[in-house]
Structure formats: structure tokens, C-alpha cells
Design a protein around this motif. Structure first.
Motif, PDB file in Angstrom:
ATOM      1  N   GLU A 172      37.631  26.326  22.848  1.00 23.30           N
ATOM      2  CA  GLU A 172      38.737  25.965  23.733  1.00 23.30           C
ATOM      3  C   GLU A 172      38.469  24.587  24.328  1.00 23.30           C
ATOM      4  N   TYR A 173      37.196  24.272  24.493  1.00 24.74           N
ATOM      5  CA  TYR A 173      36.750  22.908  24.756  1.00 24.74           C
ATOM      6  C   TYR A 173      36.199  22.398  23.429  1.00 24.74           C
ATOM      7  N   GLN A 174      36.813  21.373  22.891  1.00 21.37           N
ATOM      8  CA  GLN A 174      36.441  20.878  21.575  1.00 21.37           C
ATOM      9  C   GLN A 174      35.192  19.991  21.633  1.00 21.37           C
ATOM     10  N   PRO A 175      34.389  19.987  20.565  1.00 25.74           N
ATOM     11  CA  PRO A 175      33.257  19.065  20.498  1.00 25.74           C
ATOM     12  C   PRO A 175      33.722  17.627  20.733  1.00 25.74           C
ATOM     13  N   GLY A 176      33.007  16.922  21.580  1.00 24.72           N
ATOM     14  CA  GLY A 176      33.383  15.555  21.917  1.00 24.72           C
ATOM     15  C   GLY A 176      34.266  15.440  23.143  1.00 24.72           C
ATOM     16  N   GLN A 177      34.801  16.563  23.607  1.00 24.55           N
ATOM     17  CA  GLN A 177      35.673  16.544  24.790  1.00 24.55           C
ATOM     18  C   GLN A 177      34.853  16.296  26.055  1.00 24.55           C
ATOM     19  N   ILE A 178      35.426  15.527  26.982  1.00 23.86           N
ATOM     20  CA  ILE A 178      34.766  15.222  28.240  1.00 23.86           C
ATOM     21  C   ILE A 178      35.211  16.208  29.314  1.00 23.86           C
ATOM     22  N   LEU A 179      34.240  16.786  30.017  1.00 22.43           N
ATOM     23  CA  LEU A 179      34.524  17.674  31.142  1.00 22.43           C
ATOM     24  C   LEU A 179      34.294  16.903  32.433  1.00 22.43           C
ATOM     25  N   ASN A 180      35.259  16.995  33.343  1.00 16.57           N
ATOM     26  CA  ASN A 180      35.189  16.284  34.613  1.00 16.57           C
ATOM     27  C   ASN A 180      34.854  17.253  35.737  1.00 16.57           C
ATOM     28  N   GLU A 181      33.798  16.934  36.507  1.00 13.34           N
ATOM     29  CA  GLU A 181      33.357  17.822  37.590  1.00 13.34           C
ATOM     30  C   GLU A 181      34.478  18.095  38.588  1.00 13.34           C
ATOM     31  N   LYS A 182      35.185  17.067  38.973  1.00 11.02           N
ATOM     32  CA  LYS A 182      36.232  17.202  39.992  1.00 11.02           C
ATOM     33  C   LYS A 182      37.349  18.123  39.516  1.00 11.02           C
ATOM     34  N   ILE A 183      37.774  17.934  38.294  1.00 15.59           N
ATOM     35  CA  ILE A 183      38.861  18.761  37.748  1.00 15.59           C
ATOM     36  C   ILE A 183      38.423  20.217  37.637  1.00 15.59           C
ATOM     37  N   LEU A 184      37.191  20.448  37.178  1.00 20.49           N
ATOM     38  CA  LEU A 184      36.682  21.816  37.063  1.00 20.49           C
ATOM     39  C   LEU A 184      36.554  22.468  38.437  1.00 20.49           C
ATOM     40  N   ALA A 185      36.081  21.693  39.420  1.00 23.22           N
ATOM     41  CA  ALA A 185      35.937  22.231  40.778  1.00 23.22           C
ATOM     42  C   ALA A 185      37.291  22.647  41.341  1.00 23.22           C
ATOM     43  N   GLU A 186      38.313  21.839  41.080  1.00 18.93           N
ATOM     44  CA  GLU A 186      39.657  22.167  41.558  1.00 18.93           C
ATOM     45  C   GLU A 186      40.206  23.395  40.845  1.00 18.93           C
ATOM     46  N   GLU A 187      39.952  23.494  39.546  1.00 18.34           N
ATOM     47  CA  GLU A 187      40.451  24.642  38.787  1.00 18.34           C
ATOM     48  C   GLU A 187      39.863  25.957  39.279  1.00 18.34           C
ATOM     49  N   PHE A 188      38.557  25.964  39.537  1.00 15.37           N
ATOM     50  CA  PHE A 188      37.884  27.203  39.923  1.00 15.37           C
ATOM     51  C   PHE A 188      37.801  27.403  41.435  1.00 15.37           C
ATOM     52  N   GLY A 189      38.298  26.440  42.179  1.00 19.21           N
ATOM     53  CA  GLY A 189      38.319  26.572  43.633  1.00 19.21           C
ATOM     54  C   GLY A 189      36.950  26.576  44.269  1.00 19.21           C
ATOM     55  N   VAL A 190      36.059  25.730  43.746  1.00 21.09           N
ATOM     56  CA  VAL A 190      34.706  25.625  44.296  1.00 21.09           C
ATOM     57  C   VAL A 190      34.410  24.148  44.552  1.00 21.09           C
ATOM     58  N   SER A 191      33.278  23.900  45.217  1.00 22.07           N
ATOM     59  CA  SER A 191      32.874  22.510  45.439  1.00 22.07           C
ATOM     60  C   SER A 191      32.274  21.942  44.153  1.00 22.07           C
ATOM     61  N   ARG A 192      32.020  20.651  44.144  1.00 23.71           N
ATOM     62  CA  ARG A 192      31.473  20.021  42.947  1.00 23.71           C
ATOM     63  C   ARG A 192      29.997  20.358  42.747  1.00 23.71           C
ATOM     64  N   SER A 193      29.313  20.770  43.813  1.00 22.65           N
ATOM     65  CA  SER A 193      27.880  21.056  43.713  1.00 22.65           C
ATOM     66  C   SER A 193      27.568  22.176  42.717  1.00 22.65           C
ATOM     67  N   PRO A 194      28.220  23.359  42.809  1.00 22.93           N
ATOM     68  CA  PRO A 194      27.932  24.405  41.818  1.00 22.93           C
ATOM     69  C   PRO A 194      28.367  24.013  40.410  1.00 22.93           C
ATOM     70  N   ILE A 195      29.437  23.231  40.295  1.00 23.37           N
ATOM     71  CA  ILE A 195      29.878  22.777  38.982  1.00 23.37           C
ATOM     72  C   ILE A 195      28.813  21.889  38.358  1.00 23.37           C
TER      73      ILE A 195
END
Length: 212
Positions: A17-40
């Protein structure tokens, strides 16, 4: 919560679902899961240690590519690890395990005319869990599962490249052979089955992935 987020992101990587070569952004992931950037950040560091991502300074975390040469080396180790685990499982394989395999055999039959890659991988993982339980060595099971995860994306990537019934047949054949072996109790029978199926599995994936 942190463990749930980790498992979700890891599963997305494994199932492409995340393709090889895809960039993951800490801020976007933190917003999606409703957590701070530290655990991400901690989760991404853990996934980097597991070699599923590579952190690129000032850019983000990139999903690692599926490198065939590296996976080939991992399979060489899997052959030995899984053969050893099968040797331990032989002496403790019970009727409970056999009945669980019969359920998997039925599940395989239902997939011949219904292409569902996730369902097929679930059967394969369940088969591995049965062998883990029979072997009774959680440390060995953990090592085996980590190696399996490193090769999982290669298998999942070829499930959509044709030959669906061939893939279902391969899993079904292994389950059926183990059921038959459990009735005979032939020494080293489970080891031979696991090693042969893994060799066939690797050869089939090589052919499909490399297009040879």
C-alpha cells in the motif's frame, strides 16, 4: 496506541500500500493517526532498523526497494532456519495441528476461483504459525518471521502477475503433504516437505519477478 500505529504502517509496507521508493512524511503520518511526531519518529526508526525504510535527511523516510540479490541471500538463510524448525516440529506435531491444517486446506479450495491475494497470504501465515506452535521455540519463530517479512513483498508483488491458480496450488500442496505426513509419521518428512516447497517457491518467484 504506538504499537497499533507501528503494525498498521508495517502492514501497509508489506502489502505494498506504500510502494517501494515512496516517501513517508512524519507530519502527515502524525496527523493521520492523531499522535505527536515523536512516536512516529520512533516507529520509523524501528522500521529503518528492520530495513523496510531508509531515512533521507531533509526529505523523509523512503520505502526500501525490493532488491532481488538481497532477497536471494535471505532465502538461503530461510532454507536452513525453516528446515531446523521443521525438525523440531516433527516430534511435537499433534492432532490439533492436523485439524488446523484441514481447515486451511478447505480455505485453499475456496480461493481457486476467487483471486484474493491477502486471503492466500493469510493461509500461508497460518501454516507458519502452526509449525511455530509445534516447534515450541518462540525465539526461532521470531527469527523465522523476521526473515519471512523481508521476502514477503516479493511474493505479494508477483501475485498480481498471473498464475493465480499456480500460487494457490503451491500453498494447498504443502498443506496437503503435511497432513499426509502427519498420518505416516515418516522421519524427516516434514523437513523435506518444507525445504522442497520453499525451493519451489523461490524458483517460481524468481521466474515471475525476473520475467525469465
Amino acid at each position: 496506541m504506538k504499537d497499533t500505529v507501528y503494525k498498521t504502517i508495517r502492514k501497509r509496507i508489506l502489502y505494498l500500500e506504500y510502494q517501494p521508493g515512496q516517501i513517508l512524511n512524519e507530519k502527515i503520518l502524525a496527523e493521520e493517526f492523531g499522535v505527536s511526531r515523536s512516536p512516529i519518529k520512533d516507529i520509523l526508526n524501528r522500521l529503518e532498523w528492520e530495513q523496510f525504510i531508509r531515512v533521507i535527511p531533509r526529505t523523509g523516510s523512503m520505502i526500501t526497494e525490493v532488491e532481488f540479490s538481497r532477497i536471494m541471500n535471505i532465502y538461503q538463510v530461510r532454507f536452513e532456519i525453516e528446515s531446523f524448525e521443521a525438525s523440531l516440529a516433527e516430534s511435537q506435531f499433534s492432532s490439533k495441528h492436523c485439524n488446523q491444517l484441514k481447515d486451511l486446506l478447505h480455505a485453499c479450495n475456496n480461493l481457486f476461483d476467487k483471486k484474493d491475494p491477502k486471503a492466500l497470504t493469510k493461509i500461508d501465515i497460518s501454516l507458519r504459525d502452526i509449525i511455530h506452535d509445534s516447534a515450541g521455540n518462540p525465539v526461532l519463530a521470531d527469527v523465522s518471521d523476521k526473515l519471512y517479512a523481508q521476502t514477503f513483498r516479493l511474493w505479494y508483488s508477483v501475485l498480481s502477475k498471473g498464475g493465480w491458480q499456480e500460487e494457490v496450488t503451491s500453498v494447498k500442496t504443502e498443506v496437503k503433504k503435511i497432513i499426509e505426513w502427519s498420518s505416516s509419521g515418516k522421519p524427516n518428512g516434514l523437513v523435506k516437505i518444507r525445504k522442497t516447497q520453499l525451493l519451489n517457491h523461490f524458483d517460481r518467484l524468481s521466474r515471475k519477478f525476473l520475467g525469465t
